[in-house]
Design an enzyme around this catalytic site. Structure first.
Site, PDB file in Angstrom:
ATOM      1  CG  ASP A  15      30.900   9.882  23.277  1.00 33.58           C
ATOM      2  OD1 ASP A  15      30.438   9.224  22.329  1.00 33.58           O
ATOM      3  OD2 ASP A  15      32.016   9.667  23.764  1.00 33.58           O
ATOM      4  N   GLY A  24      35.697  20.267  26.632  1.00 31.28           N
ATOM      5  CA  GLY A  24      36.966  20.926  26.386  1.00 31.28           C
ATOM      6  C   GLY A  24      37.799  21.193  27.615  1.00 31.28           C
ATOM      7  CG  ASP A  35      32.198  10.680  30.726  1.00 27.74           C
ATOM      8  OD1 ASP A  35      32.991  10.028  30.022  1.00 27.74           O
ATOM      9  OD2 ASP A  35      32.011  11.907  30.563  1.00 27.74           O
TER      10      ASP A  35
END
Length: 393
Positions: free
Chosen positions: A103, A231, A281
């Protein structure tokens, strides 16, 4: 460029995604990276600090995982991306020869760091370890991920908690779009496409439908290898998350993988697949395992509960995972109650096994044109549960 390096570059397969089968909005596909193929829909175990907690790398692979996740924020602080690069890259460092996704570090910068200051250029923040100052920009995030050598990399974005005012959601969404373009430029300048790596853009827009659609459409104009939905699962009800997926995924490119970040429970995954998501994930299965909670075909089992103290049954005698089929609930309860490390190890093993079992079941069902049947049956099994205590005969 040396002859060997030229040959390696010429033989590196480009990042690719193949859509193999669909049923409704559910998709069955295959991602190809320099470290192998990823069968989708896929659940990616989280290896935040270059390890999936309480698991050996080979165990994770044997359960069926094609890809694991590493965290840019944590690894840039300790042991540093530069040190990992010197030691041969993240694959070699952690002993994982398959695909790795990293990420961007943005979520952790916003949620874990101390004092921080955000500008158009990037974010200055304090380490949650020692208070040291650091700077993260879209370019620096991609640079760190390049040093780590991950196969799938993420743009830097701003993720805000929900609920939030529309003006704040739109500001963060627009900033994330500008950062996506900068991330892409940095990724290409570092030769990511030539190395067979992929960069994913991140759709933002909170719980505002038109902002989600605008973000997805504008991101789709950038030549990303994949696109993710960010988000969500940040405090909003599940119904809101699913509604946002229903309006967002149709606006995303159909020929690229779609990744829902940080999600989630088995039910979240099942419902999100039905809405067109390919990758997931979440720390949930590993974190739950360390806290005495097991995921099974029958729903969740809380091993802290005293009702398991004399139960000789395993979690699931039909499971191919020994953690589920070999050890009694009484023993697992005992390990959890006395805080033995083996309890965390066995329940993490069980949980990741169940998640991969679920993903394989989803893939098979889509392949065979029976996903909706599988979806309903799985939900019925969870609802029925395994709630009856063991009764001695």
């Amino acid at each position: 460029m040396s002859e060997k390096t030229t040959e390696q570059a010429a033989t590196t397969k480009p990042f690719s995604f193949k859509l193999l089968k669909t049923e409704g909005m559910a998709r069955r596909g295959e991602i190809t990276t320099p470290h192998g193929k990823v069968r989708t829909p896929a659940f990616m175990p989280v290896g935040t600090q270059a390890t999936v907690k309480a698991m050996y790398p080979q165990q994770v692979r044997d359960l069926g995982a094609d890809v694991v996740l590493g965290n840019t924020y944590h690894l840039m602080l300790r042991p540093t991306a530069e040190r990992i690069a010197k030691l041969g890259g993240l694959h070699k460092f952690m002993g994982w020869d398959h695909t790795i996704l990293t990420d961007s570090g943005g979520f952790q910068v916003m949620s874990l760091s101390g004092l921080r200051k955000m500008t158009e250029e990037g974010v200055t923040f304090s380490s949650h370890h020692d208070g040291s100052k650091h700077f993260m920009s879209p370019e620096r995030s991609v640079e760190i991920q390049g040093l780590l050598g991950s196969d799938i990399q993420m743009q830097l974005d701003e993720c805000i908690a929900l609920p939030a005012e529309r003006s704040e959601v739109e500001r963060a969404m627009q900033l994330s779009l500008r950062w996506a373009e900068r991330s892409r430029n940095q990724f290409e300048s570092m030769g990511g496409p030539q190395k067979g790596q992929g960069l994913y853009g991140i759709v933002q827009g909170g719980d505002v439908p038109d902002l989600r659609i605008e973000s997805a459409q504008r991101l789709g104009e950038l030549p990303m290898e994949g696109y993710s939905v960010g988000g969500l699962a940040v405090g909003e009800p599940q119904a809101v998350m699913l509604k946002m997926l229903e309006i967002t995924t149709p606006a995303m490119p159909n020929d690229k993988p779609r990744y829902l970040m940080g999600v989630g429970t088995p039910e979240d995954i099942l419902e999100s697949v039905a809405r067109g998501i390919d990758q997931f994930d979440c720390v949930m299965p590993t974190r739950a395992g360390r806290h005495g909670l097991a995921y099974t075909r029958f729903g969740k089992v809380n091993l802290k509960n005293a009702r398991h103290s004399e139960d000789p049954r395993p979690l699931d005698e039909e499971s191919q995972c020994e953690a589920a089929s070999k050890y009694s609930r009484a023993y697992l309860h005992h390990l959890v109650r006395v805080n033995e490390g083996l309890g965390a190890m066995l329940l993490t093993w069980n949980n990741l096994a169940y998640y991969q079992y679920l993903m394989q079941g989803i893939r098979d069902a889509i392949d065979e044109g029976r996903f909706e049947e599988f979806r309903q049956q799985t939900k019925e099994d969870w609802a029925r549960g395994d709630l009856e205590p063991y009764v001695w005969s």
